[in-house]
Design a protein around this motif. Sequence first.
Motif, PDB file in Angstrom:
ATOM      1  N   ASN A  79     -26.691 -50.750 -21.815  1.00 48.47           N
ATOM      2  CA  ASN A  79     -26.124 -49.521 -21.252  1.00 48.47           C
ATOM      3  C   ASN A  79     -26.621 -48.275 -21.980  1.00 48.47           C
ATOM      4  O   ASN A  79     -27.014 -47.284 -21.356  1.00 48.47           O
ATOM      5  N   VAL A  80     -26.599 -48.325 -23.316  1.00 47.49           N
ATOM      6  CA  VAL A  80     -27.003 -47.145 -24.089  1.00 47.49           C
ATOM      7  C   VAL A  80     -28.513 -46.933 -23.992  1.00 47.49           C
ATOM      8  O   VAL A  80     -28.981 -45.801 -23.855  1.00 47.49           O
ATOM      9  N   PHE A  81     -29.284 -48.023 -24.037  1.00 47.06           N
ATOM     10  CA  PHE A  81     -30.735 -47.873 -23.945  1.00 47.06           C
ATOM     11  C   PHE A  81     -31.129 -47.322 -22.578  1.00 47.06           C
ATOM     12  O   PHE A  81     -32.096 -46.556 -22.465  1.00 47.06           O
ATOM     13  N   SER A  82     -30.391 -47.694 -21.544  1.00 44.50           N
ATOM     14  CA  SER A  82     -30.666 -47.169 -20.210  1.00 44.50           C
ATOM     15  C   SER A  82     -30.453 -45.654 -20.180  1.00 44.50           C
ATOM     16  O   SER A  82     -31.207 -44.921 -19.514  1.00 44.50           O
ATOM     17  N   GLU A  83     -29.443 -45.177 -20.908  1.00 48.72           N
ATOM     18  CA  GLU A  83     -29.221 -43.737 -21.025  1.00 48.72           C
ATOM     19  C   GLU A  83     -30.414 -43.077 -21.721  1.00 48.72           C
ATOM     20  O   GLU A  83     -30.888 -42.014 -21.299  1.00 48.72           O
ATOM     21  N   LEU A  84     -30.881 -43.712 -22.782  1.00 49.07           N
ATOM     22  CA  LEU A  84     -32.030 -43.194 -23.527  1.00 49.07           C
ATOM     23  C   LEU A  84     -33.258 -43.093 -22.622  1.00 49.07           C
ATOM     24  O   LEU A  84     -33.968 -42.078 -22.624  1.00 49.07           O
ATOM     25  N   VAL A  85     -33.514 -44.146 -21.867  1.00 50.59           N
ATOM     26  CA  VAL A  85     -34.686 -44.170 -20.990  1.00 50.59           C
ATOM     27  C   VAL A  85     -34.582 -43.085 -19.919  1.00 50.59           C
ATOM     28  O   VAL A  85     -35.564 -42.404 -19.600  1.00 50.59           O
ATOM     29  N   ILE A 131     -41.460 -42.591 -27.744  1.00 47.00           N
ATOM     30  CA  ILE A 131     -41.774 -42.003 -26.451  1.00 47.00           C
ATOM     31  C   ILE A 131     -43.278 -42.030 -26.189  1.00 47.00           C
ATOM     32  O   ILE A 131     -43.735 -42.362 -25.090  1.00 47.00           O
ATOM     33  N   VAL A 132     -44.060 -41.707 -27.213  1.00 43.48           N
ATOM     34  CA  VAL A 132     -45.513 -41.643 -27.048  1.00 43.48           C
ATOM     35  C   VAL A 132     -46.128 -43.037 -26.930  1.00 43.48           C
ATOM     36  O   VAL A 132     -47.061 -43.253 -26.150  1.00 43.48           O
ATOM     37  N   GLU A 182     -33.030 -40.287 -20.169  1.00 44.89           N
ATOM     38  CA  GLU A 182     -33.162 -38.969 -20.785  1.00 44.89           C
ATOM     39  C   GLU A 182     -34.581 -38.677 -21.266  1.00 44.89           C
ATOM     40  O   GLU A 182     -35.110 -37.584 -21.062  1.00 44.89           O
ATOM     41  N   TYR A 183     -35.229 -39.675 -21.895  1.00 48.97           N
ATOM     42  CA  TYR A 183     -36.526 -39.425 -22.530  1.00 48.97           C
ATOM     43  C   TYR A 183     -37.721 -39.983 -21.758  1.00 48.97           C
ATOM     44  O   TYR A 183     -38.853 -39.632 -22.046  1.00 48.97           O
ATOM     45  N   LYS A 184     -37.443 -40.897 -20.833  1.00 49.05           N
ATOM     46  CA  LYS A 184     -38.477 -41.453 -19.950  1.00 49.05           C
ATOM     47  C   LYS A 184     -39.696 -42.044 -20.675  1.00 49.05           C
ATOM     48  O   LYS A 184     -40.851 -41.726 -20.346  1.00 49.05           O
TER      49      LYS A 184
END
Length: 217
Positions: free
Chosen positions: A71-77, A53-54, A79-81
């Motif tokens: 799909n899963v990485f898009s969810e991660l992005v 994230i940093v 959520e954590y931006k």
Amino acid sequence: MNLLRGKRILVTKSAEDCGTVFNNLINQGVELIHFPTIKIIPTYNKLDLSDLIVNAHNFDFVVFTSANAVNVFSELVTEYKPDLSRTKVAVVGKATAEACRSHGIYVHLIPEEFSSRGLINKFSEMEISNKKILIPGSSIARDELLTGLTELGNDVVKLPIYDVSTISIDEIRNEFNYINDRKPDIYIFTSPSSFNGFIKIVNEHNLNNYLSNKLIC
């Protein structure tokens, strides 16, 4: 003469996951049977993502090897931006590129040969080295891409963001009964995991050698 018209073709993905990839076959009169054999279980919430994230802005490329990874990485992005605004995207093939487009992700690089080896060759041809590369994917993903891109002189980080498990027969009971009664003419397996899942399902239900003398893609 259209040799595919009237043929039953099984693909180990749900209709939702397939998107428009197989529309050309449907337009040729094929009966497409959706028979998902695996399910994706996101696991990124169990990881320490603080460094990602940093320092996300330090990655030159994100490489996707499957639509599931997208799909899963898009969810991660979401959520954590993490800041990936300057990061380019490379994919192994057309289906993965389509998954990217469905999430509004621009694809910068796609090989002519749709495979990990094809993508490694593409990076080599373009003399892409000394780059920081992120490969989000399955916990059981092979290391071919990691090794190949590292050997080109890149700093490659593999991020296991999901697990793969065989789908329960109760979730595809109707589809299972259908292919048992009406054998497909052609079988399209979309990944090694989907093939292994299919074999596990048919073997658990005493359909050993189900694929004998079958056309497999």
